[in-house]
Design a protein around this motif. Structure first.
Motif, PDB file in Angstrom:
ATOM      1  N   ASP A 132       1.712  10.941  -2.633  1.00 27.10           N
ATOM      2  CA  ASP A 132       1.046  11.325  -1.389  1.00 27.10           C
ATOM      3  C   ASP A 132       1.984  11.398  -0.188  1.00 27.10           C
ATOM      4  O   ASP A 132       1.579  11.885   0.874  1.00 27.10           O
ATOM      5  CB  ASP A 132      -0.086  10.327  -1.069  1.00 27.10           C
ATOM      6  CG  ASP A 132      -1.223  10.398  -2.072  1.00 27.10           C
ATOM      7  OD1 ASP A 132      -1.391  11.462  -2.706  1.00 27.10           O
ATOM      8  OD2 ASP A 132      -1.946   9.394  -2.230  1.00 27.10           O
ATOM      9  N   ASP A 176       1.459   7.759  -6.178  1.00 26.37           N
ATOM     10  CA  ASP A 176       0.482   8.857  -6.263  1.00 26.37           C
ATOM     11  C   ASP A 176       1.042  10.182  -5.749  1.00 26.37           C
ATOM     12  O   ASP A 176       0.361  11.205  -5.803  1.00 26.37           O
ATOM     13  CB  ASP A 176      -0.778   8.500  -5.468  1.00 26.37           C
ATOM     14  CG  ASP A 176      -1.560   7.350  -6.089  1.00 26.37           C
ATOM     15  OD1 ASP A 176      -1.373   7.112  -7.312  1.00 26.37           O
ATOM     16  OD2 ASP A 176      -2.326   6.695  -5.375  1.00 26.37           O
ATOM     17  N   GLU A 207       1.871   2.188  -3.436  1.00 30.78           N
ATOM     18  CA  GLU A 207       0.777   2.873  -4.154  1.00 30.78           C
ATOM     19  C   GLU A 207       0.729   4.347  -3.782  1.00 30.78           C
ATOM     20  O   GLU A 207       0.575   5.209  -4.654  1.00 30.78           O
ATOM     21  CB  GLU A 207      -0.559   2.202  -3.825  1.00 30.78           C
ATOM     22  CG  GLU A 207      -0.668   0.759  -4.325  1.00 30.78           C
ATOM     23  CD  GLU A 207      -1.932   0.078  -3.832  1.00 30.78           C
ATOM     24  OE1 GLU A 207      -2.793   0.777  -3.238  1.00 30.78           O
ATOM     25  OE2 GLU A 207      -2.051  -1.144  -4.026  1.00 30.78           O
ATOM     26  N   ARG A 208       0.879   4.665  -2.505  1.00 36.16           N
ATOM     27  CA  ARG A 208       0.867   6.064  -2.082  1.00 36.16           C
ATOM     28  C   ARG A 208       2.088   6.806  -2.627  1.00 36.16           C
ATOM     29  O   ARG A 208       2.010   7.994  -2.960  1.00 36.16           O
ATOM     30  CB  ARG A 208       0.809   6.153  -0.553  1.00 36.16           C
ATOM     31  CG  ARG A 208      -0.558   5.754   0.011  1.00 36.16           C
ATOM     32  CD  ARG A 208      -0.679   6.101   1.477  1.00 36.16           C
ATOM     33  NE  ARG A 208       0.061   5.178   2.315  1.00 36.16           N
ATOM     34  CZ  ARG A 208      -0.409   4.027   2.770  1.00 36.16           C
ATOM     35  NH1 ARG A 208      -1.634   3.640   2.452  1.00 36.16           N
ATOM     36  NH2 ARG A 208       0.320   3.240   3.541  1.00 36.16           N
ATOM     37  N   LYS A 228       0.840  -1.210   0.000  1.00 42.00           N
ATOM     38  CA  LYS A 228       0.000   0.000   0.000  1.00 42.00           C
ATOM     39  C   LYS A 228       0.873   1.257   0.000  1.00 42.00           C
ATOM     40  O   LYS A 228       0.521   2.266  -0.616  1.00 42.00           O
ATOM     41  CB  LYS A 228      -0.924  -0.003   1.222  1.00 42.00           C
ATOM     42  CG  LYS A 228      -1.997  -1.079   1.192  1.00 42.00           C
ATOM     43  CD  LYS A 228      -2.873  -1.019   2.434  1.00 42.00           C
ATOM     44  CE  LYS A 228      -3.945  -2.113   2.419  1.00 42.00           C
ATOM     45  NZ  LYS A 228      -4.757  -2.082   3.654  1.00 42.00           N
ATOM     46  N   SER A 267       6.896   6.777   3.727  1.00 41.00           N
ATOM     47  CA  SER A 267       6.236   5.867   4.654  1.00 41.00           C
ATOM     48  C   SER A 267       7.355   5.107   5.352  1.00 41.00           C
ATOM     49  O   SER A 267       8.344   4.719   4.723  1.00 41.00           O
ATOM     50  CB  SER A 267       5.328   4.892   3.904  1.00 41.00           C
ATOM     51  OG  SER A 267       4.361   5.570   3.135  1.00 41.00           O
TER      52      SER A 267
END
Length: 361
Positions: A353, A351, A347-348, A344, A357
């Motif tokens: 975002d 994008d 994916e961020r 996940k 992480s």
């Protein structure tokens, strides 16, 4: 005795990552087992997953990490069990022609652990950048461990292991940004944002952040950018020149790794200025520039390897600055996640975002 721990692997090109059990051997001569406390999710891990680095699947992903030394092998003297360390992927050899010339940050013979971590069926794993830290514990060469202040946040400290060090080092070490200089940074993801922070630490008078995402430009402002340029709205070369009296910046740092943005960096610098490439290109990319312009504009065109850092010198210094409140490493940690959320996080990342992480154990 071999230990079994949870870890994230990329089993095949383009396939989603998997959380599995792996076997970590006891450290051999010159090796260390580290109890990983945090590990950032870097674009390089995504490149491994997509087959963009090599085809030596399966990969044990993760490399921007901090942790505590659990055990050491024969001959290890620089770190001991209980030490809080940041992991690095350039363990210098001390014997190659660059090291012997007093330039260990260019070491041409860096090394990793000799033993392999494995899947339960015996399949050898290829650790990302020789580290493989999306794991509860990992095996590395002792030279890949740099002891730092144990009061630092593992989530923040670990980011020095790759992207943040690459960006800060591109400004401070490679670009040699000095007091009063003008600097432009093209691309303000994690590495570019760190280049902005590094330029601020070095005392640059004007720091121009360039990106196509206003969110990243806002973050660059927080880290020290004095001006921002959205390259979707204006020509960044003309904007940088306008902001520097019509001349261009003293140092331009390209943190994207594309021919188009490199050309922008080349023409956005002042005469006799410096271009630093720290963005990582892909194999098919080529660059064409008029040779007369290369000659006529003078200055330096440099590539920055890992921010030309020497971990034993730079990591403790930057952690000290962080602990003093002079370097906001926490600003790079967008979110903390569990080990099974790496896919996940990719994916961020795609994008736009997050800056980082960070998996926290």
């Amino acid at each position: 005795m071999t230990q079994e721990v949870r870890a994230v692997i990329a089993r095949a090109e383009g396939a989603p990552v998997e959380t599995v059990t792996i076997a970590v051997p006891d450290p051999g001569p010159g090796e260390v087992v580290v109890d990983v406390r945090a590990c950032g999710v870097c674009h390089t891990d995504l490149h491994y997953r997509q087959g963009g680095i090599s085809d030596d699947f399966p990969f044990l992903l993760g490399h921007e990490a901090a942790g505590v030394v659990e055990s050491v092998g024969e001959g290890v003297t620089d770190v001991a069990p209980g030490d809080f360390v940041v992991l690095n992927w350039r363990a210098v050899c001390g014997r190659c022609r660059s090291c012997l010339r007093g330039r260990p940050w260019y070491c041409f013979s860096t090394h990793n652990a000799t033993q392999k971590m494995r899947l339960p069926d015996g399949t050898e794993l290829t650790p990302a950048l020789g580290i493989g830290a999306f794991a509860e514990k990992t095996l590395v060469a002792a030279g890949q461990c740099t002891k730092v202040d144990p009061d630092a946040s593992p989530a923040a400290a670990g980011l020095l292991g790759c992207g943040v060090m690459a960006g800060i080092g591109a400004a401070v070490n490679t670009g040699q940004v000095g007091r009063g200089d003008s600097v432009a940074v093209i691309g303000c993801g994690g590495v570019g944002a760190a280049a902005v922070a590094g330029s601020s630490l070095a005392g640059a008078a004007k720091i121009i952040a360039v990106d196509i995402d206003d969110r990243k430009l806002a973050t660059a402002r927080k880290l020290g950018a004095t001006h921002t340029v959205n390259a979707k709205e204006v020509d960044p070369v003309e904007a940088i020149r306008e902001m520097t009296g019509g001349f261009g910046a003293d140092v331009v740092i390209e943190a994207v790794g594309r021919p188009e943005t490199y050309r922008q960096a080349f023409y956005a610098r002042d005469l006799a200025g410096t271009v630093v490439l720290v963005g990582v290109a892909t194999p098919e990319m080529t660059l064409e520039l008029p040779l007369l312009d290369v000659f006529g504009r003078g200055g330096s065109l440099k590539s920055s390897w890992y921010g030309d850092c020497l971990p034993s010198r730079d990591f403790p210094m930057l952690i000290d600055l962080y602990r003093q409140g002079r370097l906001d490493l926490d600003a790079f940690v967008t979110e903390t996640i569990a080990l099974d959320e790496v896919e996940k996080a990719f994916e961020r990342m795609r994008d736009g975002d997050v800056l980082r992480s960070v998996v926290v154990f």
